[in-house]
Design a protein around this motif. Structure first.
Motif, short mmCIF file in Angstrom:
data_model
loop_
_atom_site.label_atom_id
_atom_site.label_comp_id
_atom_site.label_asym_id
_atom_site.label_seq_id
_atom_site.Cartn_x
_atom_site.Cartn_y
_atom_site.Cartn_z
N ILE A 1 -4.62 -5.87 40.39
CA ILE A 1 -6.13 -5.42 39.73
C ILE A 1 -6.13 -6.18 38.27
O ILE A 1 -5.37 -6.00 37.43
N HIS A 2 -6.97 -7.00 38.47
CA HIS A 2 -7.13 -7.79 37.15
C HIS A 2 -7.67 -6.98 35.84
O HIS A 2 -8.40 -6.28 36.01
N GLY A 3 -7.29 -7.47 34.95
CA GLY A 3 -7.31 -6.66 33.48
C GLY A 3 -8.75 -6.61 33.27
O GLY A 3 -9.38 -5.51 32.91
N SER A 4 -9.65 -7.69 33.48
CA SER A 4 -11.08 -7.62 33.47
C SER A 4 -11.62 -6.70 34.16
O SER A 4 -12.69 -5.79 33.82
N ALA A 5 -11.31 -6.54 35.46
CA ALA A 5 -12.04 -5.45 36.49
C ALA A 5 -11.47 -3.86 35.84
O ALA A 5 -12.78 -3.14 35.72
N ILE A 6 -10.46 -3.96 35.30
CA ILE A 6 -10.26 -2.69 34.70
C ILE A 6 -11.01 -2.37 33.56
O ILE A 6 -11.50 -1.07 33.30
N ALA A 7 -11.08 -3.17 32.64
CA ALA A 7 -12.02 -3.28 31.26
C ALA A 7 -13.60 -2.77 31.76
O ALA A 7 -14.02 -1.86 31.00
N ILE A 8 -13.98 -3.38 32.75
CA ILE A 8 -15.37 -3.29 33.31
C ILE A 8 -15.11 -1.76 33.55
O ILE A 8 -16.54 -1.18 33.27
N LEU A 9 -14.53 -1.25 34.32
CA LEU A 9 -14.49 0.03 34.97
C LEU A 9 -14.46 1.19 33.71
O LEU A 9 -15.20 2.03 33.64
N ILE A 10 -13.53 0.63 32.76
CA ILE A 10 -13.47 1.63 31.52
C ILE A 10 -14.86 1.62 30.98
O ILE A 10 -15.42 2.76 30.58
N GLY A 11 -15.57 0.50 30.93
CA GLY A 11 -16.72 0.21 30.31
C GLY A 11 -17.78 1.39 30.99
O GLY A 11 -18.47 2.05 30.45
N LEU A 12 -17.80 1.39 32.53
CA LEU A 12 -18.62 2.18 33.05
C LEU A 12 -18.32 3.64 33.01
O LEU A 12 -19.31 4.48 32.97
N ILE A 13 -16.98 4.03 32.93
CA ILE A 13 -16.76 5.53 32.69
C ILE A 13 -17.10 5.94 31.26
O ILE A 13 -17.68 7.04 31.19
N LEU A 14 -17.17 5.02 30.25
CA LEU A 14 -17.46 5.54 29.01
C LEU A 14 -19.31 5.53 29.02
O LEU A 14 -19.65 6.41 28.34
N ALA A 15 -19.80 4.80 29.66
CA ALA A 15 -21.11 4.58 29.88
C ALA A 15 -21.53 6.41 30.39
O ALA A 15 -22.57 6.87 30.09
N TYR A 16 -20.98 6.52 31.33
CA TYR A 16 -20.95 7.82 32.13
C TYR A 16 -20.73 9.07 31.29
O TYR A 16 -21.74 9.92 31.06
#
Lengths: 254, 126
Positions: A39-54
């Protein structure tokens, strides 16, 4: 002391955002390494971003994710349209003209086909849920194109705010689904070369979804997908409230 | 100087947005039609022109590369500013319409990409 720290962070929101995102990137790439980069680091970073948005949205009840929390208001500037578009333009540096020419026709076909399919799908779903007027169907169909086309269509046709909100939600679901699903489906869908990326940009259309999805898949493909995607919303704003609405009106009446 | 690269890119964006808004105005929309795409094309062409004539210093190029490298962090900040809660709570209609169009998109990548000349393929090995 804590007060002074809080004030410091609040005085320079953009810098606070830089630091926070830097920490997110570091954590995400460390996590990515633990999965052997499957799982690419950037994908995880974007997912963390979305979780923070939630989390941000749940805490504040507002619309702009984590940036509605005062401490993180810099996220809205850092991730806002201006810097995002500027960064997207910068990715074009180093793009090969020959590649673009090859991708041109397919990208344009993707654009037209996809706007039609998204509108039809959105309109059909709207119909199934009891929104049977041409105005409502066109608005929700527009939202399925992107979350900007929905409100533009709804405003032009005079749709109710409930329907406009639904159209925005459909577009946001699309955009987030594209962000999350792209890295997982890229291989199966053949998304591994510039021409396919241009087609993908034309098919998905959501600039935020495409730019994040490709960043998480292969950053080298970003400019090709982003280039076609940036025409999508404009094209959608053009045809959905006009041709799309008239077609729906002819088929279903008002 | 570094700023030359940033200014060149900014110039491309201003011209692109202007053209995009003009197109929008011509077709009766108060919005930008493809401005960023036009800016990207401009940057591709202008930077190629300057590089062929060796008028594009390494530092000026770094000014552009900095922003290209900031792209993913900016996208992360963008993701963190989305209305994720609304998307989650919107109910079945939004999910079916949104996910359906994404599914259709993924299914169509291969068939439509097949329209572009096959010679595009080997270049991905680079």
């Amino acid at each position: 002391m804590l007060d002074i720290l809080y004030t410091t962070l609040n005085k320079v929101p953009l810098i606070t955002a830089f630091v926070t995102v830097g920490i997110i990137m570091w954590a995400a790439y460390a996590l990515g390494k633990m999965t052997n980069n499957r799982i690419h680091g950037s994908a995880i970073a974007i997912l963390i971003g979305l979780i923070l948005a939630y989390i941000g949205g749940t805490i504040t009840g507002e619309k702009k994710g984590i940036s509605d929390i005062t401490l993180f208001s810099g996220f809205a500037l850092m991730g806002g349209g201006m810097l995002r578009d500027f960064a997207i333009v910068s990715t074009a540096f180093g793009v090969k003209l020959e590649e673009l020419k090859k991708a041109g026709l397919a990208g344009a076909v993707a654009l037209v086909v996809s706007v039609v399919i998204a509108t039809v799908l959105g309109a059909a779903t709207a119909y199934a849920f009891g929104y049977t007027s041409a105005v409502d169907m066109a608005t929700i169909g527009g939202g399925t194109v992107t979350f900007i086309v929905g409100p533009v269509t709804g405003a032009a046709l005079g749709a109710s705010s409930e329907v406009i909100a639904l159209s925005v939600a459909a577009g946001v679901v699309k955009s987030i689904a594209v962000m999350i699903l792209t890295p997982f489906l890229a291989k199966v869908a053949g998304l591994d070369n510039p021409a396919a990326a241009a087609v993908y940009g034309g098919l998905m259309g959501t600039t935020s979804g495409v730019s994040a999805g490709l960043a998480a898949t292969d950053p080298k493909l970003v400019p090709y997908g982003a280039l076609t995607a940036t025409f999508y919303t404009g094209f959608g704003c053009l045809v959905v409230p006009s041709v799309g609405y008239m077609a729906l009106l002819a088929l279903f009446g008002n | 100087m570094l700023i030359y690269g940033v200014a060149l890119m900014g110039g491309c964006m201003l011209v692109g947005t202007f053209i995009g808004r003009t197109i929008g105005w011509l077709v009766g929309l108060n919005s930008d039609v493809g401005g960023v795409g036009i800016a990207m094309l401009l940057l591709v062409v202008v930077s190629r022109y300057l590089m062929d004539r060796e008028k594009f210093s390494k530092l000026a190029q770094d000014g552009i590369k900095f922003w290209a490298a900031m792209y993913i962090p900016i996208v992360v900040a963008m993701a963190a500013s989305q209305n994720v809660v609304a998307a989650f709570n919107a109910g079945a209609l939004a999910f079916i319409a949104g996910l359906g169009s994404v599914a259709a998109g993924f299914l169509l990548i291969r068939p439509i990409a097949a329209l572009s000349p096959k010679s595009a393929e080997p270049s991905l090995a680079e």
